[in-house]
Write an enzyme that holds these catalytic residues in place. Structure first.
Site, PDB file in Angstrom:
ATOM      1  N   CYS A   1      38.321  67.179  55.932  1.00  0.00           N
ATOM      2  CA  CYS A   1      37.802  68.452  55.434  1.00  0.00           C
ATOM      3  C   CYS A   1      36.535  68.848  56.191  1.00  0.00           C
ATOM      4  O   CYS A   1      36.606  69.220  57.355  1.00  0.00           O
ATOM      5  CB  CYS A   1      37.579  68.381  53.925  1.00  0.00           C
ATOM      6  SG  CYS A   1      37.378  70.011  53.165  1.00  0.00           S
TER       7      CYS A   1
ATOM      8  N   HIS B   1      42.800  66.536  52.012  1.00  0.00           N
ATOM      9  CA  HIS B   1      42.198  65.311  51.493  1.00  0.00           C
ATOM     10  C   HIS B   1      43.265  64.225  51.309  1.00  0.00           C
ATOM     11  O   HIS B   1      43.825  64.091  50.216  1.00  0.00           O
ATOM     12  CB  HIS B   1      41.476  65.598  50.169  1.00  0.00           C
ATOM     13  CG  HIS B   1      40.175  66.296  50.358  1.00  0.00           C
ATOM     14  ND1 HIS B   1      38.965  65.620  50.407  1.00  0.00           N
ATOM     15  CD2 HIS B   1      39.879  67.608  50.544  1.00  0.00           C
ATOM     16  CE1 HIS B   1      37.987  66.484  50.603  1.00  0.00           C
ATOM     17  NE2 HIS B   1      38.506  67.696  50.690  1.00  0.00           N
TER      18      HIS B   1
ATOM     19  N   GLU C   1      42.925  61.158  50.932  1.00  0.00           N
ATOM     20  CA  GLU C   1      42.512  60.103  49.999  1.00  0.00           C
ATOM     21  C   GLU C   1      42.884  60.402  48.562  1.00  0.00           C
ATOM     22  O   GLU C   1      42.798  59.519  47.683  1.00  0.00           O
ATOM     23  CB  GLU C   1      40.999  59.867  50.111  1.00  0.00           C
ATOM     24  CG  GLU C   1      40.111  60.844  49.387  1.00  0.00           C
ATOM     25  CD  GLU C   1      39.939  62.193  50.082  1.00  0.00           C
ATOM     26  OE1 GLU C   1      39.207  63.046  49.544  1.00  0.00           O
ATOM     27  OE2 GLU C   1      40.536  62.401  51.173  1.00  0.00           O
TER      28      GLU C   1
END
Length: 237
Positions: A114, A213, A215
């Site tokens: 990001c 993202h 994660e």
């Protein structure tokens, strides 16, 4: 496989926990958990200002994640702030730029997430669109608050990103800015509206950045790819 150490850049913000309210170096746990889940050992890297700090860090880790966060300072790419650009952190911008310089010199594997992708593009001499809705006429990339937008992304055939996540996928985004130009990097994925959602360095070094993202989802293919590259890097030291 060598167990690699992965450095994660952090926020430096006012925070509250227990009876305390003070400045803190912090990062959402999902980053460290994703690194652990893919076989790496996470280490947090708060902003540093002293000479040689970035080189010292890069000499001790096997991979680097430049994480999400606040907008990049528009002055870094010669622009006046857009009314919606806010909260930039010059200390963090400088620290991550120094880490990128040291990582490039050492050939260290890098993943930008990001804001990390935006900082990487700016550091290479690129420019950002400071408010993506002005370009695409919708706010699906960042619907507001703490919600993630869900965006369909198509990867570039033959790219590292495609090899890790496939031809098409739905990703979770939270970015109101996006990369307009990215010298030295090649496009690796785009949203249906044309927004650049991933870029990577050509060549053999693992140097990948995404606007989404990874994660936050169960499929952490990008982080797994970083950890594998970091393990290979560690084995060759």
């Amino acid at each position: 496989m060598v167990t690699p150490v992965i450095g994660l850049t952090t926020y430096r913000e006012d925070a509250a926990w227990g009876v305390w309210r003070q400045r803190a170096d912090l990062l959402p746990t999902q980053y460290a958990a994703a690194v652990e889940a893919t076989g790496g050992v996470p280490v947090l890297l708060p902003p540093q200002a002293q000479d040689g700090a970035a080189e010292a860090v890069v000499g001790r880790v096997d991979g680097l994640v430049v994480t999400g966060g606040a907008d990049v300072d528009p002055a870094r790419y010669g622009a006046e702030p857009h009314p919606r650009t806010a909260g930039w952190r010059p200390d963090r911008d400088g620290w991550e730029a120094a880490l990128l310089d040291a990582a490039q010199a050492a050939g260290l594997p890098v993943l930008g997430v990001c804001r990390g992708m935006q900082l990487m593009a700016v550091h290479a001499g690129g420019v950002l669109d400071q408010h993506t809705p002005d370009v695409v006429a919708h706010e699906q990339h960042s619907p507001g608050g703490d919600a993630f937008g869900r965006i369909a992304v198509a990867t570039e055939p033959g790219s590292t990103v495609a090899a890790l996540v496939g031809e098409r996928l739905e990703v979770r985004c939270h970015h109101h800015q996006s990369v307009r130009s990215h010298p030295g990097y090649v496009a690796a994925a785009r949203a249906e509206d044309g927004t650049l959602e991933a870029m990577e360095s050509p060549g053999n070094r693992f140097c990948v950045a995404v606007q989404w993202h990874p994660e936050t989802v169960e499929d952490v293919g990008l982080l797994a790819g970083l950890v594998r590259a970091a393990a290979a890097y560690a084995a060759q030291r």
